[in-house]
Design a protein around this motif. Structure first.
Motif, PDB file in Angstrom:
ATOM      1  N   UNK A   1      28.919  73.348  -7.547  1.00 26.14           N
ATOM      2  CA  UNK A   1      27.615  73.027  -7.005  1.00 26.14           C
ATOM      3  C   UNK A   1      26.789  72.106  -7.869  1.00 26.14           C
ATOM      4  N   UNK A   2      27.437  71.408  -8.810  1.00 22.33           N
ATOM      5  CA  UNK A   2      26.732  70.452  -9.665  1.00 22.33           C
ATOM      6  C   UNK A   2      27.737  69.466 -10.245  1.00 22.33           C
ATOM      7  N   UNK A   3      27.249  68.473 -10.954  1.00 16.79           N
ATOM      8  CA  UNK A   3      28.110  67.431 -11.508  1.00 16.79           C
ATOM      9  C   UNK A   3      28.290  67.577 -13.017  1.00 16.79           C
ATOM     10  N   UNK A   4      28.081  68.777 -13.548  1.00 12.39           N
ATOM     11  CA  UNK A   4      28.229  69.005 -14.981  1.00 12.39           C
ATOM     12  C   UNK A   4      29.685  68.860 -15.411  1.00 12.39           C
ATOM     13  N   UNK A   5      29.916  68.514 -16.681  1.00 10.49           N
ATOM     14  CA  UNK A   5      31.301  68.376 -17.164  1.00 10.49           C
ATOM     15  C   UNK A   5      32.056  69.701 -17.059  1.00 10.49           C
TER      16      UNK A   5
END
Length: 250
Positions: free
Chosen positions: A60-64
């Protein structure tokens, strides 16, 4: 360590990535062909390539994203996910009871940035992780499989290292640790022979556990309590081509 309370599969589901259901993987070379007077043989079923994991959709996010191979009871990822909320983590464990144990720890704490999978990590890296899509791969205390007839079960092979290299983005990291010197030297020999990895010895000490207990995994705890040495190393993914090197164990 107190065992976490048991949760149902439905309660654990938000913290689990499940390997897609198997499809017919027969090939023309391996499928049995039958012909009779009624006409030609039916077409051979050949499956489409597996779909790669969509990390943004999964978390649900673009974090590494970082992957741990062989999570065991999940202590390393518990600490990592708690102290590094800006990163996402996937823990892969082939033993179902340990995967459930670890997943329960994350679910009880409602950690949003960690998922688990009960699967063969080599298959996940090879077939389901898109090239260059993860920031790091962690391989801590893999089973050495001493007997020659068990060698096929060894996790860290030249093929595995190549698949990990393909998965890691340029500039990303591969972390390894073992309390078995012979196995650590084997892993090191494989990685040092691959131009797509560059050892970063100055980072090895910083990669050591920074927890209050002084260890990051249950295996490390056992090693330290028994006075066994622990070897660890950090490798950077370079822009060089990925190669499969000869296996030093052969």
């Amino acid at each position: 360590m107190r065992k976490p309370r048991r949760l149902s599969n439905e309660q654990l589901a938000p913290w689990v990535w499940a390997l897609p259901a198997g499809r017919d993987r027969r090939t023309e070379a391996g499928a049995e062909t039958q012909t009779d007077s009624a006409g030609p043989a039916p077409p051979v079923a050949v499956s489409a390539p597996p779909a790669r994991i969509d990390w943004a959709a999964l978390f649900g996010n673009a974090n590494p994203v970082e992957i741990e191979v062989g999570t065991g009871k999940g202590l390393f990822l518990l600490h990592a996910a708690t102290t590094r909320p800006g990163a996402n983590f996937l823990g892969i464990e082939i033993v179902r009871k340990y995967q459930l144990y670890a997943t329960t720890r994350y679910a009880i704490r409602n950690l949003p940035n960690v998922k688990t999978a009960c699967a063969d990590a080599a298959v996940v890296l090879r077939d389901y992780v898109a090239p260059g899509s993860v920031a790091a791969v962690h391989v801590y205390f893999p089973d050495p499989w001493w007997k020659k007839r068990h060698r096929k079960r060894r996790v860290f092979t030249p093929e595995f290292a190549a698949d990990a290299a393909r998965a890691i983005a340029f500039g990303g990291r591969l972390y390894i640790a073992s309390d078995v010197e012979e196995y650590f030297l084997l892993m090191s020999a494989i990685l040092r022979a691959m131009p797509c990895f560059a050892e970063r010895p100055e980072e090895a000490e910083r990669a050591a556990p920074q927890t209050e207990t002084g260890y990051a995994t249950n295996f490390e705890r056992k090693a330290r309590e028994s006075g066994t040495a622990v070897w660890r190393a950090v490798y950077e993914r370079t822009a060089e081509a990925v190669t499969v090197v000869p296996d030093p164990a052969e």
